[in-house]
Design a protein around this motif. Structure first.
Motif, PDB file in Angstrom:
ATOM      1  N   HIS A 311       2.109  -3.584 -40.461  1.00  0.00           N
ATOM      2  CA  HIS A 311       0.680  -4.076 -40.669  1.00  0.00           C
ATOM      3  C   HIS A 311       0.669  -5.626 -40.743  1.00  0.00           C
ATOM      4  O   HIS A 311       1.609  -6.346 -41.340  1.00  0.00           O
ATOM      5  N   VAL A 312      -0.225  -6.280 -39.943  1.00  0.00           N
ATOM      6  CA  VAL A 312      -0.553  -7.750 -40.245  1.00  0.00           C
ATOM      7  C   VAL A 312      -1.797  -8.088 -40.986  1.00  0.00           C
ATOM      8  O   VAL A 312      -2.861  -7.727 -40.495  1.00  0.00           O
ATOM      9  N   GLU A 313      -1.575  -9.094 -41.672  1.00  0.00           N
ATOM     10  CA  GLU A 313      -2.954  -9.757 -42.434  1.00  0.00           C
ATOM     11  C   GLU A 313      -2.635 -11.184 -41.987  1.00  0.00           C
ATOM     12  O   GLU A 313      -1.802 -11.841 -42.408  1.00  0.00           O
ATOM     13  N   THR A 314      -3.723 -11.581 -41.357  1.00  0.00           N
ATOM     14  CA  THR A 314      -3.771 -12.824 -40.919  1.00  0.00           C
ATOM     15  C   THR A 314      -4.640 -13.987 -41.717  1.00  0.00           C
ATOM     16  O   THR A 314      -6.077 -13.420 -42.144  1.00  0.00           O
ATOM     17  N   VAL A 315      -4.253 -14.913 -42.354  1.00  0.00           N
ATOM     18  CA  VAL A 315      -5.039 -16.039 -43.264  1.00  0.00           C
ATOM     19  C   VAL A 315      -5.188 -17.077 -42.142  1.00  0.00           C
ATOM     20  O   VAL A 315      -4.343 -17.897 -41.629  1.00  0.00           O
ATOM     21  N   HIS A 316      -6.663 -16.822 -41.598  1.00  0.00           N
ATOM     22  CA  HIS A 316      -6.924 -17.766 -40.563  1.00  0.00           C
ATOM     23  C   HIS A 316      -7.812 -18.854 -40.572  1.00  0.00           C
ATOM     24  O   HIS A 316      -8.659 -18.672 -41.579  1.00  0.00           O
ATOM     25  N   SER A 317      -7.716 -20.076 -40.034  1.00  0.00           N
ATOM     26  CA  SER A 317      -8.453 -21.309 -40.241  1.00  0.00           C
ATOM     27  C   SER A 317     -10.070 -20.788 -39.603  1.00  0.00           C
ATOM     28  O   SER A 317      -9.992 -19.803 -38.884  1.00  0.00           O
ATOM     29  N   PHE A 318     -11.026 -21.589 -40.119  1.00  0.00           N
ATOM     30  CA  PHE A 318     -12.281 -21.057 -39.689  1.00  0.00           C
ATOM     31  C   PHE A 318     -12.291 -21.910 -38.212  1.00  0.00           C
ATOM     32  O   PHE A 318     -11.739 -22.569 -37.544  1.00  0.00           O
ATOM     33  N   THR A 319     -13.419 -21.227 -37.559  1.00  0.00           N
ATOM     34  CA  THR A 319     -13.580 -21.655 -36.236  1.00  0.00           C
ATOM     35  C   THR A 319     -15.239 -21.840 -35.958  1.00  0.00           C
ATOM     36  O   THR A 319     -15.989 -21.602 -36.615  1.00  0.00           O
ATOM     37  N   ASN A 320     -15.305 -22.274 -34.749  1.00  0.00           N
ATOM     38  CA  ASN A 320     -16.827 -22.567 -34.410  1.00  0.00           C
ATOM     39  C   ASN A 320     -17.499 -21.407 -34.309  1.00  0.00           C
ATOM     40  O   ASN A 320     -18.712 -21.484 -34.088  1.00  0.00           O
ATOM     41  N   ASN A 323     -20.497 -20.125 -39.167  1.00  0.00           N
ATOM     42  CA  ASN A 323     -21.376 -21.000 -39.541  1.00  0.00           C
ATOM     43  C   ASN A 323     -21.237 -22.198 -40.482  1.00  0.00           C
ATOM     44  O   ASN A 323     -20.330 -21.840 -41.514  1.00  0.00           O
ATOM     45  N   LEU A 324     -21.393 -23.388 -40.502  1.00  0.00           N
ATOM     46  CA  LEU A 324     -21.114 -24.309 -41.445  1.00  0.00           C
ATOM     47  C   LEU A 324     -21.963 -24.239 -42.762  1.00  0.00           C
ATOM     48  O   LEU A 324     -21.228 -24.142 -43.863  1.00  0.00           O
ATOM     49  N   LEU A 325     -23.169 -23.646 -42.700  1.00  0.00           N
ATOM     50  CA  LEU A 325     -23.837 -23.451 -43.755  1.00  0.00           C
ATOM     51  C   LEU A 325     -24.580 -21.838 -43.387  1.00  0.00           C
ATOM     52  O   LEU A 325     -24.567 -21.405 -42.447  1.00  0.00           O
ATOM     53  N   ASP A 326     -24.717 -21.041 -44.698  1.00  0.00           N
ATOM     54  CA  ASP A 326     -25.359 -19.680 -44.386  1.00  0.00           C
ATOM     55  C   ASP A 326     -26.529 -19.629 -43.406  1.00  0.00           C
ATOM     56  O   ASP A 326     -27.492 -20.276 -43.361  1.00  0.00           O
ATOM     57  N   ASN A 327     -26.453 -18.803 -42.637  1.00  0.00           N
ATOM     58  CA  ASN A 327     -27.311 -18.593 -41.557  1.00  0.00           C
ATOM     59  C   ASN A 327     -27.130 -17.357 -40.626  1.00  0.00           C
ATOM     60  O   ASN A 327     -26.038 -16.637 -41.039  1.00  0.00           O
ATOM     61  N   TYR A 328     -27.954 -16.808 -39.804  1.00  0.00           N
ATOM     62  CA  TYR A 328     -27.951 -15.554 -39.211  1.00  0.00           C
ATOM     63  C   TYR A 328     -26.479 -15.639 -38.383  1.00  0.00           C
ATOM     64  O   TYR A 328     -26.184 -16.633 -37.778  1.00  0.00           O
ATOM     65  N   HIS A 329     -25.783 -14.456 -38.383  1.00  0.00           N
ATOM     66  CA  HIS A 329     -24.832 -14.207 -37.382  1.00  0.00           C
ATOM     67  C   HIS A 329     -24.808 -12.800 -37.149  1.00  0.00           C
ATOM     68  O   HIS A 329     -25.002 -12.016 -37.893  1.00  0.00           O
ATOM     69  N   LYS A 330     -24.618 -12.647 -35.779  1.00  0.00           N
ATOM     70  CA  LYS A 330     -24.353 -10.987 -35.270  1.00  0.00           C
ATOM     71  C   LYS A 330     -23.286 -10.260 -36.066  1.00  0.00           C
ATOM     72  O   LYS A 330     -23.388  -9.026 -36.048  1.00  0.00           O
ATOM     73  N   SER A 331     -22.243 -10.762 -36.421  1.00  0.00           N
ATOM     74  CA  SER A 331     -21.060 -10.309 -37.020  1.00  0.00           C
ATOM     75  C   SER A 331     -21.347 -10.239 -38.741  1.00  0.00           C
ATOM     76  O   SER A 331     -22.000 -11.239 -39.360  1.00  0.00           O
ATOM     77  N   GLU A 332     -20.737  -9.389 -39.381  1.00  0.00           N
ATOM     78  CA  GLU A 332     -20.839  -9.264 -40.754  1.00  0.00           C
ATOM     79  C   GLU A 332     -19.896 -10.331 -41.405  1.00  0.00           C
ATOM     80  O   GLU A 332     -18.937 -10.687 -40.699  1.00  0.00           O
ATOM     81  N   ARG A 333     -20.540 -11.044 -42.435  1.00  0.00           N
ATOM     82  CA  ARG A 333     -19.742 -12.014 -43.204  1.00  0.00           C
ATOM     83  C   ARG A 333     -19.865 -13.296 -42.505  1.00  0.00           C
ATOM     84  O   ARG A 333     -19.767 -14.558 -43.160  1.00  0.00           O
ATOM     85  N   ARG A 334     -19.749 -13.258 -41.060  1.00  0.00           N
ATOM     86  CA  ARG A 334     -19.381 -14.605 -40.497  1.00  0.00           C
ATOM     87  C   ARG A 334     -20.532 -15.739 -40.579  1.00  0.00           C
ATOM     88  O   ARG A 334     -20.315 -16.706 -40.217  1.00  0.00           O
ATOM     89  N   GLY A 335     -21.571 -14.915 -40.838  1.00  0.00           N
ATOM     90  CA  GLY A 335     -22.883 -15.951 -41.019  1.00  0.00           C
ATOM     91  C   GLY A 335     -22.826 -16.808 -42.287  1.00  0.00           C
ATOM     92  O   GLY A 335     -23.437 -17.804 -42.571  1.00  0.00           O
ATOM     93  N   ARG A 336     -22.009 -16.345 -43.401  1.00  0.00           N
ATOM     94  CA  ARG A 336     -21.818 -17.201 -44.475  1.00  0.00           C
ATOM     95  C   ARG A 336     -20.975 -18.495 -44.298  1.00  0.00           C
ATOM     96  O   ARG A 336     -20.129 -18.620 -43.319  1.00  0.00           O
ATOM     97  N   SER A 337     -21.211 -19.543 -45.132  1.00  0.00           N
ATOM     98  CA  SER A 337     -20.403 -20.754 -44.923  1.00  0.00           C
ATOM     99  C   SER A 337     -19.148 -20.933 -44.810  1.00  0.00           C
ATOM    100  O   SER A 337     -18.396 -20.554 -45.717  1.00  0.00           O
ATOM    101  N   ALA A 338     -18.607 -21.339 -43.657  1.00  0.00           N
ATOM    102  CA  ALA A 338     -17.176 -21.317 -43.321  1.00  0.00           C
ATOM    103  C   ALA A 338     -16.346 -22.178 -44.053  1.00  0.00           C
ATOM    104  O   ALA A 338     -15.256 -21.968 -44.656  1.00  0.00           O
TER     105      ALA A 338
END
Length: 481
Positions: A311-320, A323-338
């Protein structure tokens, strides 16, 4: 003379030796396409202090510092040989000569160790291969830096053009500025000028045409003198064969994707399965940064111990993509502020393992957490082995893999007790084994693998491009199989 005086005198002597190394390394690179390495780290275009630090870093791996006074004789010996294009590791030359029992001089041993790159065995210098970048984001700009750095004598890869969507006023000036300065990776090493009239960025003498297009079908690369080029798609917009085939326009020979490929697109991890690429394959993927980070050590562990599951668990830096601030995103959770949150998300790295390691029978699962750092991630690889092992045994094995195996360009090793993520910004390896964090108990091993998910991955992309373009030169001494 005091101890302090001795230390300072020793430092000045080593500085003088490192200064003498620089013109030799540069001349070998420019005139013969020879890249001088030290334990897989290039010494080309490095400063005196950088050369000394690279030598000292060997202490983290091999347990003792490597001195420039030990490697300089091997570097001088190279200048007496009729060398062809190659990569020569003077750290490995010094280490293997020390262990050799033939009684050969440095000159004799060096000639024997690099015989495959001399005389009738040497590779002829090839024509440069054109490269086009489609997209100029985080990975695109780092790949551009690497291509410019590796231009060398001009007989390798040549970055000819960048394709981007049309921007606003001073678009090319702003793009050149982003290439010149990077908040994470620092200043560009060299000079950059802009020729707006001809839509060209000139970086260290390399003229790079900026082509504006909204779609691959709008570009005829032959109109810019580009031929037989490898196009690197950094956008990730097209990931299957049908979409990526849109790039196969006049002037483009092959397409390399910097994201996981879908369908029958080969996912290539250099060092593991790059030799499976068929000569007539025109479309391939370099998989993801996390796949590149976990597959080489996973292969190494399976080769030695056998892997039953993982099993691999990645602790990954945020990417482009976030979102910088909470906003709509097609994927779950990724819309929250990175920058403000740890974000649980999915990773396709575990499922991609099967494409890169088809002979691995173990089931590998994976998940990911995005965290508020801009670069460098860590993969925690939890493995059930086919046999029991001790922590010391696994450490010694992985240390040896990082030094002498065919995976030494992919796997690095660090034993520093206080290493943290920012220490690995700019690492050119696919992943770095953290010795202090390694856990082994019976048939269970947990590897902590740091990786610069931007720069380390970009280096892997370049290695794949070099391989498929025919400008990946052999390394000497040859790594142990």
């Amino acid at each position: 003379m005091t101890v302090n005086d001795d230390s300072f005198t020793n430092w000045k002597n080593r500085e003088e030796t490192a200064e003498a190394m620089i013109p030799i390394i540069g001349k070998l690179h420019r005139e013969r396409d020879v890249t001088v390495l030290l334990h897989s780290r290039s010494l080309v275009n490095k400063s005196v202090v950088s050369i000394l630090k690279t030598h000292r870093f060997a202490r983290q791996i091999a347990g003792e510092e490597l001195s420039v006074t030990e490697t300089m004789p091997f570097l001088r010996a190279l200048t007496t040989l009729d060398l062809g294009p190659s990569q020569i590791d003077i750290g490995m030359l010094a280490a293997t000569h020390k262990a050799d029992d033939q009684g050969l001089s440095v000159e004799e041993f060096t000639a024997q160790a690099v015989a495959g790159a001399t005389g009738s065995n040497k590779i002829e210098r090839r024509e440069g291969r054109d490269v086009v970048l489609y997209g100029f984001g985080r990975i695109g700009r780092l790949v551009a830096r690497l291509l410019i750095e590796k231009a060398g004598s001009g007989n390798g890869l040549r970055l000819r053009a960048i394709v981007v969507r049309g921007g606003g006023e001073q678009d090319i000036v702003k793009r050149a500025s982003l290439l010149r300065r990077d908040s994470i990776h620092g200043q560009f090493q060299g000079t950059i000028t802009v020729d707006e009239a001809n839509s060209t960025i000139v970086a260290n003498g390399n003229a790079i045409r900026v082509i504006y297009a909204n779609d691959p079908s709008e570009v005829d690369y032959t109109a810019y003198g580009i031929k037989n080029a490898i196009l690197i798609d950094n956008t990730g917009k097209w990931r299957d064969r049908a979409g990526l085939s849109l790039h196969l326009r006049p002037g483009i020979d092959k397409v390399v994707l910097t994201a996981p490929g879908k369908g029958d697109v080969p996912n290539i991890v250099h060092g593991v399965n790059h030799d499976t690429v068929k000569p007539d394959e025109r479309i391939l993927s370099c998989a993801s940064c996390t796949t590149n980070a976990i597959v080489p050590p996973l292969k190494a562990m399976d080769d030695e111990y056998g892997v039953l599951r993982g099993h691999v668990e990645t602790v990954h830096s945020f990417t482009n993509d976030q979102n910088l601030l909470d906003n709509y995103h097609k994927s779950e959770r990724r819309g929250r502020s990175a920058p403000l949150n740890m974000v649980i998300t999915e990773t396709g790295a575990a499922s991609a393992v099967a494409k890169a390691l088809p002979d691995l029978k173990a089931r590998i699962t994976g998940s990911s957490i995005r965290v508020p750092v801009p670069d460098v991630s860590i993969a925690i690889l939890n493995l059930q082995l086919a046999r029991e092992a001790s922590r010391e045994e696994v450490l010694d094995y992985l240390r040896d893999v990082s030094l002498t195996s065919p995976l030494r360009r992919q796997i690095d090793f660090i034993s520093a007790p206080d290493a943290v993520s920012s220490d690995f910004i700019g690492s050119r390896h696919a992943s770095i084994v953290d010795a202090g964090a390694l856990k082994v108990e019976g048939d269970n091993a947990i590897l902590y693998l740091w990786y610069d998910n931007e720069f380390g991955y970009s280096c892997q992309v370049i290695r794949v491009v070099q391989h498929v373009s025919g400008v990946e030169y052999p390394t000497f001494p040859a790594p142990a199989a």
